[in-house]
Design a protein around this motif. Sequence first.
Motif, short mmCIF file in Angstrom:
data_model
loop_
_atom_site.label_atom_id
_atom_site.label_comp_id
_atom_site.label_asym_id
_atom_site.label_seq_id
_atom_site.Cartn_x
_atom_site.Cartn_y
_atom_site.Cartn_z
N GLY A 34 8.29 8.80 -9.74
CA GLY A 34 7.13 8.04 -9.30
C GLY A 34 7.23 7.72 -7.83
N LEU A 35 6.09 7.45 -7.25
CA LEU A 35 6.04 7.03 -5.85
C LEU A 35 5.01 5.91 -5.76
CD1 LEU A 35 6.94 7.67 -2.88
CD2 LEU A 35 4.79 8.92 -2.70
N LEU A 36 5.43 4.76 -5.30
CA LEU A 36 4.52 3.64 -5.11
C LEU A 36 4.19 3.53 -3.63
CD1 LEU A 36 3.02 1.16 -6.26
CD2 LEU A 36 5.06 -0.17 -5.68
N VAL A 37 2.93 3.80 -3.32
CA VAL A 37 2.44 3.61 -1.96
C VAL A 37 2.09 2.13 -1.86
CG1 VAL A 37 0.68 4.23 -0.27
CG2 VAL A 37 1.57 5.97 -1.87
N LYS A 38 2.78 1.44 -1.00
CA LYS A 38 2.68 -0.03 -0.97
C LYS A 38 1.35 -0.54 -0.43
CE LYS A 38 7.62 -0.75 -0.81
NZ LYS A 38 8.72 -1.39 -0.12
N ARG A 39 0.78 0.17 0.50
CA ARG A 39 -0.52 -0.22 1.04
C ARG A 39 -1.15 1.05 1.61
NH1 ARG A 39 -1.67 -5.32 4.99
NH2 ARG A 39 -3.90 -5.01 5.15
N CYS A 40 -2.00 1.67 0.82
CA CYS A 40 -2.55 2.98 1.17
C CYS A 40 -3.45 2.89 2.40
CB CYS A 40 -3.33 3.54 -0.01
SG CYS A 40 -4.05 5.15 0.36
N ARG A 41 -3.07 3.61 3.42
CA ARG A 41 -3.86 3.62 4.66
C ARG A 41 -5.23 4.24 4.44
NH1 ARG A 41 0.79 5.80 8.69
NH2 ARG A 41 1.94 3.85 8.87
N TYR A 42 -5.27 5.27 3.62
CA TYR A 42 -6.54 5.96 3.35
C TYR A 42 -7.54 5.00 2.73
CZ TYR A 42 -9.73 9.65 2.00
OH TYR A 42 -10.84 10.44 1.87
N LEU A 43 -7.11 4.28 1.71
CA LEU A 43 -7.98 3.31 1.04
C LEU A 43 -8.34 2.17 1.99
CD1 LEU A 43 -9.38 2.24 -1.47
CD2 LEU A 43 -7.18 1.29 -2.20
N GLU A 44 -7.36 1.71 2.73
CA GLU A 44 -7.58 0.60 3.65
C GLU A 44 -8.60 0.96 4.73
OE1 GLU A 44 -4.67 -2.66 5.48
OE2 GLU A 44 -4.23 -0.64 6.18
N GLU A 45 -8.49 2.16 5.28
CA GLU A 45 -9.38 2.57 6.36
C GLU A 45 -10.77 2.95 5.86
OE1 GLU A 45 -8.92 2.37 9.69
OE2 GLU A 45 -7.07 1.35 9.16
N SER A 46 -10.84 3.60 4.70
CA SER A 46 -12.16 4.02 4.19
C SER A 46 -12.95 2.83 3.65
CB SER A 46 -12.00 5.07 3.10
OG SER A 46 -11.47 4.51 1.91
N LYS A 47 -12.24 1.82 3.14
CA LYS A 47 -12.87 0.63 2.55
C LYS A 47 -13.82 1.01 1.43
CE LYS A 47 -12.75 -1.89 6.91
NZ LYS A 47 -12.43 -0.91 7.89
N CYS A 48 -13.51 2.10 0.72
CA CYS A 48 -14.45 2.61 -0.27
C CYS A 48 -13.71 3.18 -1.47
CB CYS A 48 -15.30 3.69 0.38
SG CYS A 48 -16.52 4.40 -0.72
N ALA A 49 -14.02 2.66 -2.66
CA ALA A 49 -13.41 3.15 -3.89
C ALA A 49 -13.77 4.61 -4.13
CB ALA A 49 -13.84 2.29 -5.07
N SER A 50 -14.98 4.99 -3.80
CA SER A 50 -15.41 6.37 -4.02
C SER A 50 -14.63 7.34 -3.14
CB SER A 50 -16.90 6.53 -3.74
OG SER A 50 -17.27 7.87 -3.94
N ALA A 51 -14.42 6.99 -1.89
CA ALA A 51 -13.63 7.87 -1.01
C ALA A 51 -12.24 8.04 -1.58
CB ALA A 51 -13.58 7.29 0.40
N CYS A 52 -11.67 6.96 -2.09
CA CYS A 52 -10.35 7.02 -2.72
C CYS A 52 -10.36 7.98 -3.90
CB CYS A 52 -9.92 5.62 -3.15
SG CYS A 52 -8.47 5.58 -4.22
N VAL A 53 -11.29 7.78 -4.82
CA VAL A 53 -11.33 8.58 -6.05
C VAL A 53 -11.72 10.03 -5.77
CG1 VAL A 53 -12.54 8.88 -8.25
CG2 VAL A 53 -11.76 6.62 -7.55
N ASN A 54 -12.80 10.24 -5.02
CA ASN A 54 -13.36 11.58 -4.85
C ASN A 54 -12.74 12.40 -3.72
OD1 ASN A 54 -15.53 11.61 -6.89
ND2 ASN A 54 -16.17 9.82 -5.74
#
Length: 135
Positions: A34-54
């Motif tokens: 497993g790998l736990l990303v402690k604070r995902c930069r991608y999610l943080e910068e996009s500010k969007c659940a859809s960008a994360c998922v899709n």
Amino acid sequence: MNARMAKVVGVWLMGESEVNDCETDDGTIGINQGLLVKRCRYLEESKCASACVNSCKIPTQKFFMEEMGLPLTMEPNYETGECQFKFGKSPDSQEEFDAKNTPCFSRCPSSGTLRTWHSKSSEVASTQQQCGLME
């Protein structure tokens, strides 16, 4: 091995992470799989659940399965900004459905207007609470 490599090569995109143990498809605990990303930069910068998922979760899982022959489940935590990678664990269809139906963040830059652009899937229930990028 996969988790360790992802930690080294993905730090520039994902941020700080740590290798951990996780459940695998056969129900056992995979040591260091497993790998736990402690604070995902991608999610943080996009500010969007859809960008994360899709743009991250689904394509990354697909790449690992189709190109590397390795099941991968990614579990973003929208409350903490963490993301748990589980190498050797196939995505569950209900969890994938739920991920595609994640509600919009209050700070979503699309304000719920671009849902049809991201996915043409009829699997996604349409409610006004869902992210506009995930329909």
